[in-house]
Design a protein around this motif. Structure first.
Motif, PDB file in Angstrom:
ATOM      1  N   MET A   1      52.070  37.914  40.473  1.00 44.92           N
ATOM      2  CA  MET A   1      50.781  38.069  39.800  1.00 44.92           C
ATOM      3  C   MET A   1      50.858  37.488  38.394  1.00 44.92           C
ATOM      4  O   MET A   1      51.931  37.358  37.820  1.00 44.92           O
ATOM      5  CB  MET A   1      50.377  39.533  39.764  1.00 44.92           C
ATOM      6  CG  MET A   1      51.309  40.464  39.027  1.00 44.92           C
ATOM      7  SD  MET A   1      51.030  42.179  39.452  1.00 44.92           S
ATOM      8  CE  MET A   1      51.410  42.172  41.209  1.00 44.92           C
ATOM      9  N   GLN A   5      45.827  38.012  34.789  1.00 44.09           N
ATOM     10  CA  GLN A   5      45.266  38.955  35.758  1.00 44.09           C
ATOM     11  C   GLN A   5      45.500  40.401  35.316  1.00 44.09           C
ATOM     12  O   GLN A   5      44.620  41.251  35.422  1.00 44.09           O
ATOM     13  CB  GLN A   5      45.926  38.702  37.112  1.00 44.09           C
ATOM     14  CG  GLN A   5      45.135  39.171  38.299  1.00 44.09           C
ATOM     15  CD  GLN A   5      45.784  38.701  39.589  1.00 44.09           C
ATOM     16  OE1 GLN A   5      47.013  38.756  39.746  1.00 44.09           O
ATOM     17  NE2 GLN A   5      44.970  38.218  40.526  1.00 44.09           N
ATOM     18  N   SER A  35      39.145  38.178  40.330  1.00 43.27           N
ATOM     19  CA  SER A  35      40.511  38.354  39.842  1.00 43.27           C
ATOM     20  C   SER A  35      41.022  39.760  40.150  1.00 43.27           C
ATOM     21  O   SER A  35      42.171  39.930  40.596  1.00 43.27           O
ATOM     22  CB  SER A  35      40.561  38.095  38.335  1.00 43.27           C
ATOM     23  OG  SER A  35      41.852  38.303  37.836  1.00 43.27           O
ATOM     24  N   ARG A  38      41.692  40.059  43.892  1.00 44.34           N
ATOM     25  CA  ARG A  38      42.949  39.395  44.277  1.00 44.34           C
ATOM     26  C   ARG A  38      44.152  40.257  43.911  1.00 44.34           C
ATOM     27  O   ARG A  38      45.129  40.331  44.671  1.00 44.34           O
ATOM     28  CB  ARG A  38      43.049  38.028  43.586  1.00 44.34           C
ATOM     29  CG  ARG A  38      42.113  36.982  44.148  1.00 44.34           C
ATOM     30  CD  ARG A  38      42.530  35.573  43.749  1.00 44.34           C
ATOM     31  NE  ARG A  38      42.653  35.413  42.309  1.00 44.34           N
ATOM     32  CZ  ARG A  38      41.640  35.078  41.506  1.00 44.34           C
ATOM     33  NH1 ARG A  38      40.423  34.876  42.028  1.00 44.34           N
ATOM     34  NH2 ARG A  38      41.819  34.941  40.212  1.00 44.34           N
ATOM     35  N   LEU A  39      44.083  40.915  42.753  1.00 44.76           N
ATOM     36  CA  LEU A  39      45.171  41.805  42.346  1.00 44.76           C
ATOM     37  C   LEU A  39      45.305  42.958  43.336  1.00 44.76           C
ATOM     38  O   LEU A  39      46.412  43.312  43.754  1.00 44.76           O
ATOM     39  CB  LEU A  39      44.899  42.336  40.931  1.00 44.76           C
ATOM     40  CG  LEU A  39      45.903  43.358  40.378  1.00 44.76           C
ATOM     41  CD1 LEU A  39      47.305  42.751  40.278  1.00 44.76           C
ATOM     42  CD2 LEU A  39      45.443  43.865  39.004  1.00 44.76           C
ATOM     43  N   GLU A  40      44.180  43.562  43.704  1.00 40.10           N
ATOM     44  CA  GLU A  40      44.215  44.677  44.647  1.00 40.10           C
ATOM     45  C   GLU A  40      44.727  44.224  46.015  1.00 40.10           C
ATOM     46  O   GLU A  40      45.480  44.947  46.681  1.00 40.10           O
ATOM     47  CB  GLU A  40      42.812  45.293  44.776  1.00 40.10           C
ATOM     48  CG  GLU A  40      42.364  46.037  43.519  1.00 40.10           C
ATOM     49  CD  GLU A  40      40.951  46.564  43.623  1.00 40.10           C
ATOM     50  OE1 GLU A  40      40.082  45.835  44.147  1.00 40.10           O
ATOM     51  OE2 GLU A  40      40.700  47.702  43.174  1.00 40.10           O
ATOM     52  N   LYS A  41      44.328  43.012  46.421  1.00 40.90           N
ATOM     53  CA  LYS A  41      44.789  42.481  47.718  1.00 40.90           C
ATOM     54  C   LYS A  41      46.291  42.259  47.700  1.00 40.90           C
ATOM     55  O   LYS A  41      47.002  42.569  48.660  1.00 40.90           O
ATOM     56  CB  LYS A  41      44.052  41.175  48.020  1.00 40.90           C
ATOM     57  CG  LYS A  41      44.386  40.597  49.388  1.00 40.90           C
ATOM     58  CD  LYS A  41      43.559  39.345  49.666  1.00 40.90           C
ATOM     59  CE  LYS A  41      43.910  38.775  51.046  1.00 40.90           C
ATOM     60  NZ  LYS A  41      43.116  37.542  51.343  1.00 40.90           N
ATOM     61  N   LYS A  42      46.795  41.757  46.567  1.00 41.08           N
ATOM     62  CA  LYS A  42      48.230  41.513  46.448  1.00 41.08           C
ATOM     63  C   LYS A  42      49.008  42.829  46.503  1.00 41.08           C
ATOM     64  O   LYS A  42      50.075  42.922  47.108  1.00 41.08           O
ATOM     65  CB  LYS A  42      48.535  40.770  45.157  1.00 41.08           C
ATOM     66  CG  LYS A  42      49.993  40.346  45.010  1.00 41.08           C
ATOM     67  CD  LYS A  42      50.184  39.483  43.798  1.00 41.08           C
ATOM     68  CE  LYS A  42      51.625  38.991  43.681  1.00 41.08           C
ATOM     69  NZ  LYS A  42      52.035  38.123  44.795  1.00 41.08           N
ATOM     70  N   LEU A  43      48.450  43.863  45.854  1.00 47.72           N
ATOM     71  CA  LEU A  43      49.109  45.171  45.846  1.00 47.72           C
ATOM     72  C   LEU A  43      48.912  45.918  47.164  1.00 47.72           C
ATOM     73  O   LEU A  43      49.686  46.823  47.501  1.00 47.72           O
ATOM     74  CB  LEU A  43      48.553  46.031  44.698  1.00 47.72           C
ATOM     75  CG  LEU A  43      48.893  45.555  43.280  1.00 47.72           C
ATOM     76  CD1 LEU A  43      48.109  46.364  42.252  1.00 47.72           C
ATOM     77  CD2 LEU A  43      50.387  45.663  43.000  1.00 47.72           C
ATOM     78  N   GLY A  44      47.850  45.538  47.891  1.00 49.57           N
ATOM     79  CA  GLY A  44      47.573  46.198  49.160  1.00 49.57           C
ATOM     80  C   GLY A  44      46.918  47.547  49.015  1.00 49.57           C
ATOM     81  O   GLY A  44      46.934  48.362  49.954  1.00 49.57           O
TER      82      GLY A  44
END
Length: 294
Positions: A1, A5, A35, A38-44
């Motif tokens: 990340m 972000q 943005s 995308r951060l939430e998607k990366k963290l799941g």
């Protein structure tokens, strides 16, 4: 990340509003929302509860924000450490001092020795603000009469000073050198705000003497309190160290309080985990020597 972000996430968490955050960050609202998504998607995992453009951190978001803020704090400390490599002549010292009449003399002497050091004085009201600013590395030192307590905070006593009772020159007590505090039980007191630590301490001494102080005026500034005493409108508690030159004002008389023993301790506090520049270390050593000298 990305660093940016995380900065976006921190700003949205603080403002709890997408449009306001986008305006502060100078980005479009859709770009900011994407943005964060995308951060939430990366963290799941979702970090916010959403209500239109209003957002609020959920339990996961609060936990993650603490880690992000710690990471930013470490980066800030690293920047300070690198800048300090330039040496003492380019250092910055940030502090809070609750002794307004002592500060000019203290700084003048320090800056005579280190003319290129920049000193930043913060305005703080409470012990909680002092502790928070020390813990968050917003300031290097607090010099105050209120001990600052925290797991990573160091407190060093600098000096203990007696409180005096200041009366106008024409007052019935003005011909005396000392007084038992109970003798002033019916006198009009001019005091600092009831929200201040000094007021809490002086009210406590009055109760110890067996009375509640009759407050005629409640003010925010020490200088304003002294002015009203000089005008003959009441009496007040004072510390010679806090008064500076006004301690020898011919319009007032300082009376030693023989009972109860009224005193206040001044100290300096810093965060032992916070990186101190060469300038800050020299400043701390100077302050300790300054108060030892009396």
């Amino acid at each position: 990340m990305e660093f940016l972000q995380l900065h976006y996430f921190q700003t949205v968490a603080r403002l709890e509003h997408m449009t306001q955050a986008a305006k502060e960050l100078n980005v479009s609202q859709p770009s900011l929302s994407n943005s964060i998504q995308r951060l939430e998607k990366k963290l799941g995992i979702p970090l916010f509860e959403r209500q239109g453009r209003h957002v609020k951190l959920n339990a996961f978001g609060k936990t993650y924000l603490r880690r992000v803020e710690q990471a930013f704090l470490e980066l800030k400390e690293g920047e300070r450490e690198i800048k300090d490599m330039a040496g003492l002549d380019h250092g910055v010292v940030s502090l809070f001092v609750s002794l307004p009449y002592v500060l000019p003399t203290l700084l003048k002497e320090f800056l005579t020795l280190h003319p290129h050091v920049r000193v930043i004085q913060r305005q703080l009201a409470s012990a909680l603000e002092m502790r928070n600013d020390l813990e968050n590395a917003e300031i290097d030192f607090c010099i105050s009469s209120t001990p600052v307590i925290g797991p990573d905070i160091e407190w060093l006593t600098l000096i203990e000073e007696e409180l005096y009772l200041t009366v106008p020159k024409g007052h019935r007590f003005a011909t005396r050198d000392s007084i038992r505090l109970v003798e002033a039980a019916n006198e009009p007191f001019i005091s600092l705000s009831s929200q201040t630590n000094f007021r809490e301490i002086t009210d406590g001494f009055c109760r110890q003497a067996g009375f509640e102080p009759p407050i005629a005026f409640e003010l925010e500034e020490v200088s304003a309190v002294q002015t009203l005493v000089e005008m003959g409108l009441g009496i007040t508690f004072t510390l010679p160290l806090s008064l500076g030159r006004r301690a020898s004002n011919p319009d007032t008389v300082q009376l030693k309080i023989t009972e109860p023993y009224c005193h206040r301790t001044f100290g300096i506090a810093w965060n032992r985990k916070h990186y101190l520049s060469q300038a800050a270390i020299h400043f701390r050593e100077f302050v300790i020597a300054f108060f030892k000298r009396g």
